[in-house]
Design an enzyme around this catalytic site. Structure first.
Site, PDB file in Angstrom:
ATOM      1  N   ARG A 127       0.828  -1.201   0.000  1.00 19.36           N
ATOM      2  CA  ARG A 127       0.000   0.000   0.000  1.00 19.36           C
ATOM      3  C   ARG A 127       0.868   1.259   0.000  1.00 19.36           C
ATOM      4  NH1 ARG A 127      -4.670   2.732  -1.135  1.00 19.36           N
ATOM      5  NH2 ARG A 127      -5.380   4.038   0.623  1.00 19.36           N
TER       6      ARG A 127
ATOM      7  N   GLU B  88     -12.242 -22.144  27.360  1.00 16.97           N
ATOM      8  CA  GLU B  88     -11.202 -22.903  28.088  1.00 16.97           C
ATOM      9  C   GLU B  88     -10.749 -22.155  29.339  1.00 16.97           C
ATOM     10  OE1 GLU B  88     -10.495 -25.888  27.526  1.00 16.97           O
ATOM     11  OE2 GLU B  88     -10.923 -26.290  25.426  1.00 16.97           O
TER      12      GLU B  88
END
Length: 386
Positions: free
Chosen positions: A275, A370
Site C-alpha cells: 500500500r 477454556e
C-alpha cells in the site's frame, strides 16, 4: 509466511510440512466462503475433519498402541498453530477433539483404552466435550447434570443440560461430566457417552460473533443411558479429570491463538509493503513499522510461552501454571495483533474483502473459552502465592 520451527525429530518436520500442504490445498481456499455460509445457516466442515483424520492429524499426542500418533505435545501444538493460521474454527475443533480423548488416555483403565481409544483416534469419529452448563461455566462444581444408577447398578441414566458445546449434533461421542453425588466438586464423574440416543437432543446453534463453522449449542440429556464401563475413573473423580484435561486444552487454545495472530500479522505486513501513500509504501513510516514490530514481538512471545509449557508436559513435569500463562499471553496477543492488523489496513481492514476482519472477530472468544483470562490470572496467582 511459514515460521521456522525447532522440531524434536525429522518426523515432526514431516508432520509440519504435511500440515502446511493440507492447509494450502484444503483449508485456505475455502475458509472465507465456509465461514460466511455458516453465519447465515448451520454449516459444519465434516469433510475437512475427515481429511485431517485420514492424515493422522486428529490423534497426534495419543499413544500409538491405540491408534494415536505418539507425538510429543510440542509437535501436536505446532500442528494446531499451523491449522489455526489457515482456519481457526477447524483448529479449535482439532483441540476439542483431542481434549475429548484425553481423559481415556490419562485416566482410563487398560480395558477402557483398548475399547475406546481406537475409535476415538481413528480419524473417522469426532468428539465433543460436555462440561459447561447454562449456570455452571467457570464454577464447574455447581453443575446440576446428574448421572443416576439404574437397574442392577451397571448402567447410568444422565439427565441435564450442557451449554456452549462445540460439535454438538455432529459429534460421534460426548465426553460428559455429570454429578453422581451431592458432595460439591467431589461429586462429579466423567463418562464417554456415544451419540445416537433418542434421549439426547440439541438446542438451536448459537449465533456467534465469529468461528461460525465451530457449531456450538446446548446438549440436552433426557435420561441418556450409559454403561458403567464408560465411566472414566472412579465416581467423584470427574473434577480432577476435568481440571487436568483443561490444562492440556488450554495449550491447544494458546497454540491456535498464536496461529491466528501470526496469520493476521502476515496479512498486515504484506499490505504495509504494498500500500502506497504520499509516494511510498506505508511500511516506510516508522510509526507503522514499529507497530508491526510490536505485533511480531507479541506473536513470538505467545509461541515461546506455549512451547515452554508443552516441553514441561512432555518431560512429565508440572505445567498447570505455565499452561495458564500461555493461554493468557497467547489469547491477549491474538486480540491485540488482530486489532492492530485491522488498523494497519485502515478502512480496508474493516471490510470483508480482507481476512483480518474475520480474524479480529475470531480472536475475541479465545480470551473467554477454556477458562476466561480472568480465571487464568486466578490460576497463576494461586500458583505463585501458594
Amino acid at each position: 509466511m511459514p515460521v521456522t520451527r525447532l522440531m524434536p525429530s525429522s518426523e515432526g518436520d514431516d508432520l509440519i510440512a504435511l500440515t502446511r500442504e493440507i492447509c494450502a490445498k484444503e483449508l485456505r481456499p475455502r475458509v472465507d466462503d465456509a465461514e460466511r455460509a455458516a453465519a447465515e445457516g448451520e454449516s459444519f466442515p465434516t469433510e475437512v475433519f475427515r481429511t485431517l483424520g485420514q492424515a493422522g492429524l486428529l490423534s497426534l499426542p495419543h499413544p500409538e498402541e491405540h491408534g494415536g500418533g505418539g507425538q510429543p505435545y510440542e509437535v501436536y501444538l505446532q500442528v494446531v498453530e499451523e491449522i489455526a493460521s489457515a482456519w481457526m474454527s477447524v483448529a479449535v475443533g482439532v483441540s476439542v477433539h483431542s481434549l475429548t480423548a484425553y481423559p481415556v488416555t490419562a485416566f482410563g483403565t487398560p480395558e477402557q483404552q483398548a475399547a475406546l481409544l481406537p475409535g476415538m483416534l481413528s480419524g473417522d469419529t469426532l468428539g465433543a466435550y460436555a462440561l459447561s452448563e447454562p449456570l455452571a461455566g467457570s464454577d464447574v462444581g455447581s453443575m446440576t447434570t446428574r448421572a443416576t444408577r439404574e437397574g442392577d447398578g451397571t448402567a447410568y441414566a444422565i439427565k441435564g443440560r450442557k451449554a456452549w458445546i462445540s460439535h454438538a449434533g455432529h459429534a460421534d461421542y460426548y465426553t460428559t461430566f455429570a454429578r453422581t453425588s451431592d458432595d460439591g466438586g467431589r461429586g462429579i464423574s466423567c463418562f464417554i457417552v456415544p451419540a445416537g440416543s433418542d434421549a439426547m437432543t440439541f438446542g438451536t446453534p448459537e449465533k456467534k460473533m465469529g468461528l461460525h463453522c465451530d457449531t456450538v449449542r446446548e446438549v440436552i440429556f433426557e435420561g441418556v443411558p450409559v454403561d458403567e464401563a464408560n465411566r472414566i475413573g472412579d465416581e467423584g473423580q470427574g473434577m480432577a479429570i476435568a481440571l487436568s484435561a483443561l490444562d492440556a486444552g488450554r495449550l491447544g487454545i494458546a497454540a491456535g491463538a498464536t496461529g491466528l495472530a501470526q496469520s493476521a500479522l502476515d496479512v498486515a505486513a504484506a499490505y504495509a509493503q504494498e500500500r502506497e501513500q504520499f509516494g511510498r509504501a506505508i511500511a516506510s513510516n516508522q510509526g507503522l513499522a514499529f507497530l508491526i514490530a510490536d505485533m511480531e514481538a507479541a506473536v513470538s512471545g505467545a509461541r515461546a510461552a506455549y512451547l515452554y509449557a508443552a516441553r514441561l508436559k512432555d518431560a512429565g513435569r508440572p505445567f498447570s501454571k505455565e499452561a495458564a500463562v500461555a493461554k493468557l499471553l497467547a489469547t491477549d496477543a491474538a486480540m491485540k495483533v488482530t486489532t492492530d492488523a485491522v488498523q494497519v489496513l485502515g478502512g480496508a481492514g474493516y471490510t470483508q474483502d480482507f481476512p483480518v476482519e474475520r480474524m479480529f472477530r475470531e480472536a475475541k472468544v479465545t480470551q473467554i473459552f477454556e477458562g476466561t483470562n480472568q480465571i487464568q490470572r486466578l490460576v497463576i496467582s494461586r500458583h505463585v502465592l501458594r
